[in-house]
Design a protein around this motif. Structure first.
Motif, PDB file in Angstrom:
ATOM      1  N   GLU A 267       0.851  -1.191   0.000  1.00 43.45           N
ATOM      2  CA  GLU A 267       0.000   0.000   0.000  1.00 43.45           C
ATOM      3  C   GLU A 267       0.882   1.236   0.000  1.00 43.45           C
ATOM      4  N   VAL A 268       0.664   2.089  -0.985  1.00 46.89           N
ATOM      5  CA  VAL A 268       1.454   3.316  -1.076  1.00 46.89           C
ATOM      6  C   VAL A 268       0.507   4.491  -0.876  1.00 46.89           C
ATOM      7  N   PRO A 269       0.611   5.162   0.269  1.00 45.92           N
ATOM      8  CA  PRO A 269      -0.373   6.205   0.561  1.00 45.92           C
ATOM      9  C   PRO A 269      -0.100   7.526  -0.164  1.00 45.92           C
ATOM     10  N   PHE A 270      -1.166   8.196  -0.504  1.00 48.19           N
ATOM     11  CA  PHE A 270      -1.075   9.584  -0.958  1.00 48.19           C
ATOM     12  C   PHE A 270      -1.251  10.452   0.273  1.00 48.19           C
ATOM     13  N   VAL A 273      -6.432  11.153   2.002  1.00 49.21           N
ATOM     14  CA  VAL A 273      -7.080   9.918   2.420  1.00 49.21           C
ATOM     15  C   VAL A 273      -7.036   8.793   1.393  1.00 49.21           C
ATOM     16  N   ALA A 274      -6.423   9.060   0.250  1.00 54.98           N
ATOM     17  CA  ALA A 274      -6.408   8.003  -0.762  1.00 54.98           C
ATOM     18  C   ALA A 274      -5.128   7.179  -0.675  1.00 54.98           C
ATOM     19  N   VAL A 275      -5.224   5.935  -1.080  1.00 48.29           N
ATOM     20  CA  VAL A 275      -4.060   5.062  -1.121  1.00 48.29           C
ATOM     21  C   VAL A 275      -4.052   4.324  -2.456  1.00 48.29           C
ATOM     22  N   ALA A 276      -2.841   3.959  -2.882  1.00 44.24           N
ATOM     23  CA  ALA A 276      -2.724   3.097  -4.051  1.00 44.24           C
ATOM     24  C   ALA A 276      -2.294   1.727  -3.548  1.00 44.24           C
ATOM     25  N   LEU A 277      -2.890   0.681  -4.109  1.00 43.04           N
ATOM     26  CA  LEU A 277      -2.438  -0.669  -3.806  1.00 43.04           C
ATOM     27  C   LEU A 277      -1.771  -1.211  -5.055  1.00 43.04           C
ATOM     28  N   TRP A 301      -6.833  -8.169   2.672  1.00 42.19           N
ATOM     29  CA  TRP A 301      -5.511  -7.539   2.656  1.00 42.19           C
ATOM     30  C   TRP A 301      -5.450  -6.373   3.627  1.00 42.19           C
ATOM     31  N   ARG A 302      -6.500  -5.554   3.574  1.00 39.43           N
ATOM     32  CA  ARG A 302      -6.429  -4.308   4.335  1.00 39.43           C
ATOM     33  C   ARG A 302      -6.493  -4.564   5.836  1.00 39.43           C
TER      34      ARG A 302
END
Ligand SMILES: *[C@@H]1O[C@H](CO)[C@@H](O)[C@H](O)[C@H]1NC(C)=O
Ligand SMILES: *[C@@H]1O[C@H](CO)[C@@H](O)[C@H](O)[C@H]1NC(C)=O
Ligand SMILES: *[C@@H]1O[C@H](CO)[C@@H](O)[C@H](O)[C@H]1NC(C)=O
Ligand SMILES: *[C@@H]1O[C@H](CO)[C@@H](O)[C@H](O)[C@H]1NC(C)=O
Length: 429
Positions: A267-270, A273-277, A301-302
């Motif tokens: 998980e790569v956070p922005f 509040v958004a994240v990229a998986l 996963w989360r």
């Protein structure tokens, strides 16, 4: 400013059909009453109960179903779509549909009307849209372009204005070129001039176009270090190797290894509040992963993520895919909307409308977000630099995750759980 940008456009074209005989689907009889008809839907979506969370699981279901349809025919190309864009536009369209046409749209969107009421669905989309835009990180909206000659029912216009914040424009579709310009200018203006060339083709009979746009500009919370970006091999689909820039950052990321699906997830956070998986299937396991992936895996996963030191390498790329998603929607059961049984008599009772085209276009730009080069001195970078004086003897080496072969990705609004973007990158370009 450099940023990770994603823009999606979903466009539904409806065309007019003239019937020369009276068939069961000519519904002029209801026309005289329309002026008295009241909108049955809530107009102030942010008063009363919060219902947005009720539609999240259905939207996720739809996203995975659509992905499955797309991946069963698109093997060698990137797949990228915005589930929220597609489902909110189709939900908006369902306000104008009746009978089978309408129930097929709800079914296709994975809504089960014995569990959720229609007005909860629309109110849910309205509240979600509010939540996504109020934080100002997302620009999203809907628009209707209607031919001058269409007699559109006021109830429909009221509903889409209130619930989907749709703007409507009366234009002349007989001037095909003019209509295209009008729509494209509108989209360009709404999306800060992003170079997406929406409508290249409008069929001659189109008399109505419904547009949903969604623009998200994210900055990685943990920037990739531009100086470390290096040209490397990417092992694309079908054993072709392409050279492309791989970005690098070593930091604590949420990570999970899924032994059932043979993949690893980072998980790569922005910031925000958004994240990229990013999901990297094991060698040779991409197809297996695609066929068994279900929405519950996201939750799994989360909830099992753990922070790990990761030396993360992902491609710096952009992708601009566009699709006619009509055939995928038909396979999800939305058949009548496209054929002679189409019943959109809640849009315009006097006319016979059916969907002629459904375009979805996505632009994704992934980069270091290197606007501030000084960011390269972030603590995590210094700590894990290859300089031995910073390496404590007891520190295990970071886990190396290199996304140099086809991978899946999601962008998720973690405050609502909405899937903003879903796809598979086989050839970054
Ligand atoms: C819809 O929901 C009802 C009630 O929960 C359930 O019995 C039914 O199986 C569901 N239908 C589908 C198609 O999932
Ligand atoms: C069609 O629209 C374009 C752009 O709005 C305009 O310049 C042109 O004059 C129109 N053509 C006709 C025949 O009306
Ligand atoms: C573009 O948007 C701005 C403000 O949002 C507005 O003032 C302007 O008239 C728009 N231009 C066009 C061509 O629609
Ligand atoms: C890719 O290469 C491997 C061996 O290197 C081979 O077994 C496989 O069939 C190739 N796949 C394609 C799609 O060409």
């Amino acid at each position: 400013m450099k940023a990770t940008i994603y823009l999606s456009l979903f466009l539904i074209g409806l065309q007019l059909h003239y019937y020369h005989f009276t068939g069961p689907h000519v519904v002029q009889s209801s026309y005289p009453n329309i002026q008295q008809q009241q909108s049955t839907l809530d107009q102030e979506c942010n008063t009363g109960d919060n219902v947005w969370h009720k539609i999240i699981p259905y939207n996720a279901d739809f996203a995975f179903r659509l992905y499955k349809e797309m991946s069963s025919t698109i093997e060698d190309k990137n797949i990228l779509f915005s589930p929220i864009s597609v489902s909110s536009a189709l939900a908006m369209l369902s306000l104008g549909a009746k009978s089978e046409t309408q129930s097929q749209i709800y079914d296709g969107l994975a809504f089960n009307l014995s569990e959720i009421e229609q007005n909860e669905i629309h109110k849910g989309f309205c509240q979600l849209m509010y939540r996504h835009t109020v934080r100002a990180y997302v620009k999203t909206g809907n628009a209707l372009f209607l031919d001058k000659s269409l007699e559109v029912l006021p109830t429909f216009l009221e509903d889409v204005r209130h619930l989907y914040h749709a703007e409507d424009f009366s234009i002349d579709f007989l001037n095909n070129t003019g209509a295209k310009h009008h729509i494209n200018d509108y989209v360009k203006n709404k999306t800060e001039g992003t170079k997406i060339n929406t409508v290249k083709y409008l069929s001659k009979n189109t008399r109505m176009v419904l547009v949903n746009y969604f623009l998200y500009k994210g900055e990685w919370e943990e920037r990739f270090i531009p100086e470390l970006t290096l040209e490397e091999d990417f092992f694309a689909y079908g054993n072709t190797t392409v050279k492309l820039n791989m970005m690098l950052n070593t930091a604590l990321y949420k990570f999970v290894r899924d032994e059932e699906l043979f993949c690893s997830v980072v998980e790569v956070p922005f910031s925000g509040v958004a994240v990229a998986l990013f999901i990297l299937p094991d060698q040779g396991k991409l197809k297996d992963l695609e066929s068994s992936l279900v929405k519950e895996d996201l939750d799994k996963w989360r909830t099992s993520f753990q922070y790990k030191d990761i030396k993360l390498s992902i491609p710096k790329f952009s992708a601009y895919p566009s699709y006619d998603v009509k055939r995928f929607l038909q396979r999800l059961g939305m058949r009548n909307a496209f054929n002679q049984h189409a019943d959109f008599s809640k849009i315009a009772a006097k006319h016979n409308l059916r969907i002629s085209q459904v375009l979805h276009e996505v632009m994704l730009v992934v980069n270091e977000e290197g606007g501030v080069v000084a960011g390269a001195m972030g603590p995590s970078f210094t700590f894990f630099a290859d300089d031995p004086i910073f390496l404590l003897p007891t520190l295990p080496p970071p886990l190396v995750m290199t996304f140099n072969r086809p991978f899946l990705m999601f962008v998720i609004d973690s405050s609502t759980g909405t899937i903003l973007l879903m796809g598979k990158i086989v050839i970054p370009n």
